[in-house]
Scaffold this motif. Structure first.
Motif, PDB file in Angstrom:
ATOM      1  N   ALA A   1       6.341  12.227  -5.020  1.00 50.88           N
ATOM      2  CA  ALA A   1       5.503  11.343  -4.335  1.00 50.88           C
ATOM      3  C   ALA A   1       6.259  10.242  -3.663  1.00 50.88           C
ATOM      4  O   ALA A   1       5.972   9.891  -2.482  1.00 50.88           O
ATOM      5  CB  ALA A   1       4.709  10.799  -5.535  1.00 50.88           C
ATOM      6  N   ALA A   2       7.457   9.745  -4.416  1.00 50.25           N
ATOM      7  CA  ALA A   2       8.139   8.559  -3.609  1.00 50.25           C
ATOM      8  C   ALA A   2       8.698   8.983  -2.339  1.00 50.25           C
ATOM      9  O   ALA A   2       8.653   8.214  -1.425  1.00 50.25           O
ATOM     10  CB  ALA A   2       9.076   8.108  -4.566  1.00 50.25           C
ATOM     11  N   THR A   3       9.405  10.193  -2.174  1.00 53.87           N
ATOM     12  CA  THR A   3       9.925  10.690  -1.144  1.00 53.87           C
ATOM     13  C   THR A   3       8.810  10.860   0.024  1.00 53.87           C
ATOM     14  O   THR A   3       9.479  11.253   1.271  1.00 53.87           O
ATOM     15  CB  THR A   3      10.853  11.790  -1.162  1.00 53.87           C
ATOM     16  N   LEU A   4       7.905  11.147  -0.394  1.00 53.98           N
ATOM     17  CA  LEU A   4       6.674  11.383   0.524  1.00 53.98           C
ATOM     18  C   LEU A   4       5.990   9.895   1.334  1.00 53.98           C
ATOM     19  O   LEU A   4       5.161  10.017   2.003  1.00 53.98           O
ATOM     20  CB  LEU A   4       5.421  12.053   0.080  1.00 53.98           C
ATOM     21  N   GLY A   5       6.522   8.911   0.567  1.00 54.82           N
ATOM     22  CA  GLY A   5       6.137   7.627   1.100  1.00 54.82           C
ATOM     23  C   GLY A   5       4.856   7.006   0.340  1.00 54.82           C
ATOM     24  O   GLY A   5       4.350   5.942   0.661  1.00 54.82           O
ATOM     25  N   MET A   6       4.629   7.779  -0.905  1.00 55.69           N
ATOM     26  CA  MET A   6       3.512   7.156  -1.474  1.00 55.69           C
ATOM     27  C   MET A   6       3.933   5.761  -2.384  1.00 55.69           C
ATOM     28  O   MET A   6       5.015   5.872  -2.781  1.00 55.69           O
ATOM     29  CB  MET A   6       2.888   8.269  -2.526  1.00 55.69           C
ATOM     30  N   THR A   7       2.922   4.916  -2.417  1.00 52.76           N
ATOM     31  CA  THR A   7       3.277   3.748  -3.285  1.00 52.76           C
ATOM     32  C   THR A   7       3.210   3.923  -4.764  1.00 52.76           C
ATOM     33  O   THR A   7       2.572   5.020  -5.071  1.00 52.76           O
ATOM     34  CB  THR A   7       2.254   2.607  -2.772  1.00 52.76           C
ATOM     35  N   ARG A   8       3.320   2.974  -5.377  1.00 53.37           N
ATOM     36  CA  ARG A   8       3.477   3.292  -7.039  1.00 53.37           C
ATOM     37  C   ARG A   8       1.891   3.438  -7.345  1.00 53.37           C
ATOM     38  O   ARG A   8       1.475   4.431  -8.200  1.00 53.37           O
ATOM     39  CB  ARG A   8       3.568   2.005  -7.759  1.00 53.37           C
TER      40      ARG A   8
ATOM     41  N   GLN B   1      -0.787   4.896  -5.622  1.00 50.45           N
ATOM     42  CA  GLN B   1      -0.869   6.034  -5.183  1.00 50.45           C
ATOM     43  C   GLN B   1      -0.638   7.084  -6.100  1.00 50.45           C
ATOM     44  O   GLN B   1      -1.107   8.107  -6.195  1.00 50.45           O
ATOM     45  CB  GLN B   1      -0.569   6.352  -3.709  1.00 50.45           C
TER      46      GLN B   1
END
Lengths: 312, 256
Positions: A190-197, A199
């Motif tokens: 999720a982090a590498t897709l640019g999602m925030t904590r 989200q």
């Protein structure tokens, strides 16, 4: 012994012969003993005059009992919903990297899991002795709103506070375990897709954690159903207290306790069924199949599938 | 393209886990459109290097620049601040990552996995996100698996969905962390085919891999790492057939 060891030539074709299934003498002995106990118990239920089945039948659907049943149900569900909401927040705080959040959450869980719910119920009901008025306002400044604690604390609000705060501590630990069971790879993806904590938590972690905690939540709901009977000490007419009110007038103690027991068992059965249904829905893409869920209520698999004739 | 800054530049990057130094002052440049393969024995620091590029691991010292901007760090006046997770999330949108273990979201179908980030992060309209996702699924050859859950897909299919999921954010750069190491030998090929296709389309890729034939055929640069340093780097055919360093020779002798 000798004649049992016949040579292969004398035996019929092994491919054409059906093997005799493994015998389980212990199943038969144990099963027979249990069936005897069950028969004795049924005999007690049928023959014991003190049970007064006629009285049970007369009160089973009486308006007073049904009203108590309704209160038991909505207490159960409100306490579970509040408990789960607070528990989710506590679990997230517990996993936060902020040490103040961690300690506060730990202390809350320590306190509300440690104090028996009955003690809490009495305590909340008598809150006015500790804090006579409740007010909302600017700290050390003027009050914006204030109320007499005795008006805020009714049997119902005291019951909801005691039950949902206890539940919140248990729910927090379940949800924390559920969240921690999610592979770290999920949050990294999720982090590498640019999602925030936020989200990641809402969209990825919590939906998966929820699936894991559904069985314990179902279990807790059934526990809560039974814990609600504690509110009879606050004279809140739930299922048990309604039965108690009737038998204090009529002295038919046992039949009315049986009425309450029957309803608790029915509710617990319905809740068990709902839990299995939800679990099935979450874990399977196959359509809902009653014939699959009903056996899953009573049977579990451990020693292999145990088909007839197979030794496992 | 002289005078243009490289897409990705790594300067003096170091990282230790406890007393074990995993990366020792790494310098690296990746130009737009380049395919860079990083090879080396396990424990050589290649995965850690990759994970430092998008700050999944925070380096102890050294800086990664993406399009000239330091990753995970921000100037305010003359003071340098660490970025918060959510500030970092904006930079990470430019760097997709494909993992050894796929890490698809198991509660979502292939299609839902792909549209998740466009919907939530980019706030794209659902219709458009689905349309773009279907194009990506076609690209990785999985149009007919759009509504399957990850557990219903083979490893190779899952990895192809994971690639499509990364592409959906239209990253400037794709990082691959041993993308075929968890796959059956027979499904490795289908993932490598997709990666070759991406390389041909000009996607900038940094690939940590053990697939030497892929590195030889596709990479513009090959980096051989050992003991936390870049031992040898250059054109893959040269490095693979005429390694100059003893450690490279020993490694290649073992795996080729």
């Amino acid at each position: 012994m000798e004649d049992e060891k016949s040579t292969p030539q004398e035996c019929p074709d092994i491919h054409a012969t059906r093997p005799v299934p493994v015998m389980h003498p212990s199943w038969w002995i144990g099963g027979a003993a249990l069936i005897l106990f069950v028969l004795a118990f049924i005999r007690l239920l049928v023959t014991n005059e003190n049970l007064q089945w006629g009285v049970v039948a007369a009160y089973l659907f009486s308006p007073e009992i049904l009203a108590g049943l309704g209160r038991t149900l909505y207490l159960t569900f409100l306490a579970m919903i509040f408990g789960l909401v607070i528990g989710t927040v506590l679990a997230i705080m517990r996993l936060s990297r902020n040490p103040v959040f961690q300690v506060a959450s730990w202390a809350w869980i320590w306190f509300f899991r440690g104090v028996p719910p009955l003690v809490q119920l009495v305590f909340w009901y008598n809150l006015a002795l500790l804090i006579p008025t409740v007010s909302v306002g600017i700290p050390f400044g003027s009050d914006l709103w204030s109320a007499d604690t005795n008006r805020l604390i009714t049997p119902l609000s005291a019951a909801l506070l005691g039950l949902s705060l206890t539940e919140s501590a248990y729910a927090a630990e379940m949800i924390r375990a559920g969240i921690q069971a999610i592979n770290i790879g999920q949050t990294e993806a999720a982090a590498t897709l640019g999602m925030t904590r936020g989200q990641t938590l809402r969209r990825i972690v919590l939906p998966q954690a929820l699936r894991i905690v559904i069985p314990p939540i179902g279990n807790d709901t059934i526990s809560m159903l039974k814990f609600t009977s504690l509110v009879s000490v606050l004279a809140l007419p739930d299922l048990l207290y309604s039965a108690q009110m009737i038998y204090s007038r009529t002295y038919q103690t046992i039949p009315l306790l049986i009425v309450a027991t029957i309803w608790y068992l029915i509710l617990a059965t319905v809740l068990t069924f709902i839990e299995h249904y939800v679990e099935h829905r979450l874990n399977s893409d196959r359509p809902f199949d009653l014939s699959k869920i009903l056996p899953s209520l009573v049977r579990s698999r451990f020693w292999g599938t145990g088909r007839r004739g197979m030794s496992v | 393209m002289s005078g243009v800054m490289p897409l990705l530049k790594v300067e003096r990057l170091s990282k230790s886990f406890g007393s074990h130094q995993v990366l020792n002052s790494i310098d690296l440049k990746v130009e737009l459109g380049d395919v860079t393969c990083i090879v080396g024995p396990s424990g050589s620091g290649k995965s850690t290097l990759l994970r430092c590029l998008n700050y999944l691991e925070v380096p102890d010292s050294g800086v990664v620049f993406l399009e000239g901007e330091p990753v995970g760090l921000r100037w305010r006046g003359k003071k340098l601040f660490r970025m918060s997770f959510n500030e970092l999330a904006v930079q990470r949108q430019k760097m997709g990552m494909v993992f050894q273990g796929f890490h698809l979201f198991p509660h979502k179908t292939a299609l839902e996995n792909i549209i998740e980030a466009p919907l939530v992060v980019k706030r794209m309209a659902r219709m458009q996100a689905v349309a773009e996702a279907m194009v990506l699924l076609e690209k990785v050859g999985l149009t007919d698996r759009a509504h399957y859950y990850p557990r219903q897909l083979s490893g190779g299919q899952q990895q192809r969905v994971a690639i499509a999921r990364s592409l959906a954010m239209q990253p400037k750069l794709l990082l691959f962390d041993e993308p075929t190491s968890a796959l059956d030998p027979e499904t490795v090929g289908e993932v490598l085919t997709v990666m070759r296709q991406l390389a041909e389309e000009g996607m900038t890729m940094v690939v940590v891999t053990h697939e030497m034939s892929f590195a030889r055929d596709v990479a513009d640069h090959l980096i051989f790492m050992d003991g936390g340093v870049i031992v040898e780097a250059g054109e893959p055919k040269v490095v693979l057939s005429h390694p100059t360093h003893a450690r490279t020779k020993a490694f290649l002798a073992r795996i080729l």
